[in-house]
Design a protein around this motif. Sequence first.
Motif, mmCIF file in Angstrom:
data_model
loop_
_atom_site.group_PDB
_atom_site.id
_atom_site.type_symbol
_atom_site.label_atom_id
_atom_site.label_comp_id
_atom_site.label_asym_id
_atom_site.label_seq_id
_atom_site.Cartn_x
_atom_site.Cartn_y
_atom_site.Cartn_z
ATOM 1 N N PHE A 249 18.876 35.400 35.267
ATOM 2 C CA PHE A 249 19.498 34.366 34.433
ATOM 3 C C PHE A 249 20.445 35.043 33.453
ATOM 4 C CE2 PHE A 249 19.160 32.158 30.253
ATOM 5 C CZ PHE A 249 19.915 31.040 30.591
ATOM 6 N N VAL A 250 21.672 34.542 33.413
ATOM 7 C CA VAL A 250 22.646 35.110 32.495
ATOM 8 C C VAL A 250 22.698 34.232 31.246
ATOM 9 C CG1 VAL A 250 25.065 35.695 32.159
ATOM 10 C CG2 VAL A 250 23.986 36.087 34.377
ATOM 11 N N CYS A 251 22.357 34.808 30.118
ATOM 12 C CA CYS A 251 22.358 34.052 28.865
ATOM 13 C C CYS A 251 23.777 33.604 28.548
ATOM 14 C CB CYS A 251 21.819 34.925 27.734
ATOM 15 S SG CYS A 251 21.979 34.148 26.115
ATOM 16 N N PRO A 252 23.965 32.321 28.324
ATOM 17 C CA PRO A 252 25.320 31.832 28.056
ATOM 18 C C PRO A 252 25.879 32.375 26.736
ATOM 19 C CG PRO A 252 23.704 30.066 27.817
ATOM 20 C CD PRO A 252 22.972 31.259 28.332
ATOM 21 N N ASN A 253 25.001 32.831 25.877
ATOM 22 C CA ASN A 253 25.449 33.338 24.587
ATOM 23 C C ASN A 253 25.829 34.819 24.657
ATOM 24 O OD1 ASN A 253 25.941 33.278 21.764
ATOM 25 N ND2 ASN A 253 23.902 34.157 21.421
ATOM 26 N N CYS A 254 24.868 35.668 25.044
ATOM 27 C CA CYS A 254 25.143 37.106 25.004
ATOM 28 C C CYS A 254 25.558 37.686 26.349
ATOM 29 C CB CYS A 254 23.952 37.867 24.432
ATOM 30 S SG CYS A 254 22.515 37.890 25.531
ATOM 31 N N LYS A 255 25.542 36.853 27.402
ATOM 32 C CA LYS A 255 25.969 37.262 28.745
ATOM 33 C C LYS A 255 25.088 38.334 29.383
ATOM 34 C CE LYS A 255 29.578 34.608 28.137
ATOM 35 N NZ LYS A 255 29.145 33.215 28.133
ATOM 36 N N ASN A 256 23.966 38.636 28.752
ATOM 37 C CA ASN A 256 23.065 39.601 29.378
ATOM 38 C C ASN A 256 22.219 38.903 30.431
ATOM 39 O OD1 ASN A 256 23.398 42.249 28.340
ATOM 40 N ND2 ASN A 256 22.634 41.502 26.371
ATOM 41 N N GLU A 257 21.938 39.633 31.503
ATOM 42 C CA GLU A 257 21.119 39.046 32.549
ATOM 43 C C GLU A 257 19.659 39.442 32.355
ATOM 44 O OE1 GLU A 257 22.466 39.491 36.571
ATOM 45 O OE2 GLU A 257 20.500 38.938 37.365
ATOM 46 N N THR A 258 18.756 38.440 32.411
ATOM 47 C CA THR A 258 17.322 38.747 32.356
ATOM 48 C C THR A 258 16.655 38.136 33.576
ATOM 49 O OG1 THR A 258 17.077 36.819 30.920
ATOM 50 C CG2 THR A 258 17.055 38.962 29.858
ATOM 51 N N PRO A 287 21.193 26.808 34.752
ATOM 52 C CA PRO A 287 20.734 25.482 34.326
ATOM 53 C C PRO A 287 21.633 24.348 34.836
ATOM 54 C CG PRO A 287 20.800 27.007 32.460
ATOM 55 C CD PRO A 287 21.383 27.734 33.630
ATOM 56 N N ARG A 288 22.891 24.667 35.129
ATOM 57 C CA ARG A 288 23.789 23.610 35.613
ATOM 58 C C ARG A 288 23.408 23.146 37.008
ATOM 59 N NH1 ARG A 288 29.315 26.713 34.481
ATOM 60 N NH2 ARG A 288 28.104 28.184 35.725
ATOM 61 N N VAL B 203 13.824 31.550 25.500
ATOM 62 C CA VAL B 203 14.425 32.337 24.429
ATOM 63 C C VAL B 203 14.963 33.635 25.021
ATOM 64 C CG1 VAL B 203 14.027 33.442 22.206
ATOM 65 C CG2 VAL B 203 12.729 31.395 22.829
ATOM 66 N N CYS B 204 16.263 33.840 24.925
ATOM 67 C CA CYS B 204 16.861 35.057 25.475
ATOM 68 C C CYS B 204 16.283 36.258 24.723
ATOM 69 C CB CYS B 204 18.372 35.025 25.330
ATOM 70 S SG CYS B 204 19.149 36.582 25.835
ATOM 71 N N GLU B 209 18.917 33.435 21.665
ATOM 72 C CA GLU B 209 19.467 32.109 21.959
ATOM 73 C C GLU B 209 18.483 31.312 22.834
ATOM 74 O OE1 GLU B 209 22.547 30.797 21.228
ATOM 75 O OE2 GLU B 209 23.021 29.381 22.827
ATOM 76 N N VAL B 210 18.264 30.044 22.466
ATOM 77 C CA VAL B 210 17.384 29.210 23.282
ATOM 78 C C VAL B 210 18.206 28.475 24.333
ATOM 79 C CG1 VAL B 210 15.760 27.279 23.295
ATOM 80 C CG2 VAL B 210 15.778 28.877 21.367
ATOM 81 N N SER B 211 17.895 28.716 25.609
ATOM 82 C CA SER B 211 18.564 27.999 26.693
ATOM 83 C C SER B 211 17.568 27.062 27.334
ATOM 84 C CB SER B 211 19.043 28.963 27.783
ATOM 85 O OG SER B 211 19.995 29.839 27.288
#
Lengths: 325, 294
Positions: A249-258, A287-288, B203-204, B209-211
């Motif tokens: 999952f790529v965080c839409p905020n920090c663009k890091n993948e977890t 999520p989209r 939570v990232c 950030e909460v997604s």
Amino acid sequence: MIAVQQASAPPDPLSVPTNAPEHCPGTESDLAGKADACAGCPNQEVCASGKAKGPDPALPFVTERMASVKRKILILSGKGGVGKSTFTAQLGWAFAADDDLQTGIMDVDICGPSIPTIFGIASEQVHSSSSGWSPVYVQDNLGVMSVGFMLPSSKDAVMWRGPKKNGLISQFLKDVDWGTLDYLLVDTPPGTSDEHLSIVSYLKESGIDGAVVITTPQEVALQDVRREIDFCRKVGIKVIGLVENMSGFVCPNCKNETQIFKPSTGGGRRLAEDMGVEFLGAVPLDPRIGKSADYGISFLDEYPDSPATTAYLDIIEKIKYQLGD
Amino acid sequence: MASSIQETPVSRRLKNVKHIIIVCSGKGGVGKSSVSTQLALSLRGSSPTNKVGILDIDLTGPSIPRMLGLDGHPVHQSSDGWVPVYADGEERRLCCMSVGFLLKKKEDSVVWRGPKKNGMIRQFLSDVRWGDLDYLVIDTPPGTSDEHLSLLEHLAPVHSKLSAVIVTTPQAVALLDAMKCLSFTRATNLPVLGLIENMSGYVCPCCGEVSNVFSTGGGEEMAKREGLKFLGSLPVDTELVTLLDAAEGDHSSNAGVDESTKGFGLWERYQKTPTAPLFSKIVEKIEVPLRAES
Ligand SMILES: Nc1ncnc2c1ncn2[C@@H]1O[C@H](COP(=O)(O)OP(=O)(O)OP(=O)(O)O)[C@@H](O)[C@H]1O
Ligand SMILES: Nc1ncnc2c1ncn2[C@@H]1O[C@H](COP(=O)(O)OP(=O)(O)OP(=O)(O)O)[C@@H](O)[C@H]1O
Ligand code: SF4
Ligand SMILES: [Mg+2]
Ligand SMILES: [Mg+2]
């Protein structure tokens, strides 16, 4: 025109289930109609007469109907919620993007049909005509059949035992006016149950081109997927390949993948290697995708530039290649 | 269904089981098995004497053995029936039964039609030496079909002990099936303790950030609309996934008295996850009405 065996109205799924008793020896058994359990069973007469023995009477009708369907593909996974229905829908949309192709989608998840929602056609009804039940069309070249179209309300639970599910699946195969199809995609419920056995036995004669198996990366999912591949082998279905969904999952905020569902035992890729099946690719968690499914819109059309779309299209190319199309 | 006063092998076997909690969802993969596991662990942990059993009736996709770190354990037969597998070593306050223990190889598929499933479920209820339990948690497969109907049929003589917890994720496709599951509980007169919204928000770990990876809030809304108690929402917890995925190493703790005096490894590791404190609030909400009953 294809003859319709008992061109009946769609059944009312809420009617009382016609349970064979617990110790039913199976209508194909030598004991059918004669076992202790058969006493009092409504099918006893038919079973005892031997008419129910041998191939299911619906089989020739299924085979006739399926003669005009070029490719039959199952979407499977032992695990629930890994994205079978979502993947089936993407596959459908991708195929239907080609105006020259006719695609049908058959949802055999009878207790939890998601396909109508994902295509945004949940309020549609099935209509029957002299040539059978008409699928619900998402667009001219994309028809869908699901038990979801037959329920008075989406809240209704379909509390059916196996034989009744089997009956409906046979009707989906023989009584639905699929027309000429290039692809019939079958979305299945999780597990290896009646639905799976039914679809496999009804399509045995017509031939299943193969199964696409979906998983997520964590071991709890993989262990069920191993069982599903074992099932495919037991019943002689070719596994076209394995898709790993929700992998990263790529965080839409920090663009890091977890990794939300961490591949603690090597994920889909490793499983594919271990079991000797093709690894078709990995689709990230986005999520989209879930949102598009909830709103019944095509993710591929809506977000053509997303990494998930690229992954889907790449996988779909590989599936076509595997099929020789 | 049998009348509720009738004695059956099942009712005899479950005579000393106080409460039976059925975890169900309709939709696949929403977290029934992980909620069942957490519920069993937490109920066991909520008092030093609580005894808890967990029965996995997902016959074609059993997850409980793996989640409890008991993969590959054999089931022993005694003169008084099958001995369930204990997850907490010497303490013997958490026991479990699953078809997963009966398979020879881990990739063996179970391909059974309804009547055979029905027979297995009856055996799990009547032939397992459950003993005295405060709670028996039952993990179910997705859907509302053979397994569920059989389960309720066999449990009919002990109907007064039954209740259900519904698990959903927040997306519309999951809520739709949760509604079906609720209709099922209504059709079968199964009291619902409440609804859990699972995988609600992520939570990232990098930026905080909460997604809402699987949307959010849908479960709570549904509970309100349907007059169900909302038990709480659980966020996406990657540590939990890893814990339930690889909960191994516990085999050893079953053998050693040493280990068991140190405690129950899985429980201790579970308590370090971000979900554990949230779940203990859920368990409180579940236990209160049940305690009042008994
Ligand atoms: N790559 C993805 N990223 C984010 N969400 C996804 C992804 N794939 C599927 N989903 C969402 O996850 C949920 C489960 O997907 P889906 O319903 O397709 O699974 P399924 O395997 O068909 O489930 P079931 O076993 O209940 O039939 C849905 O809400 C769907 O929108
Ligand atoms: N709150 C959570 N956060 C992150 N992952 C979770 C959470 N709850 C469950 N999971 C993970 O999601 C996956 C599916 O959960 P689980 O197996 O419990 O679902 P299920 O409803 O029992 O599925 P099935 O329908 O196949 O039986 C598991 O890998 C589990 O560890
Ligand atoms: S009569 Fe037929 S359906 Fe009924 S129990 Fe016997 S074999 Fe099964
Ligand atoms: Mg589905
Ligand atoms: Mg489960």
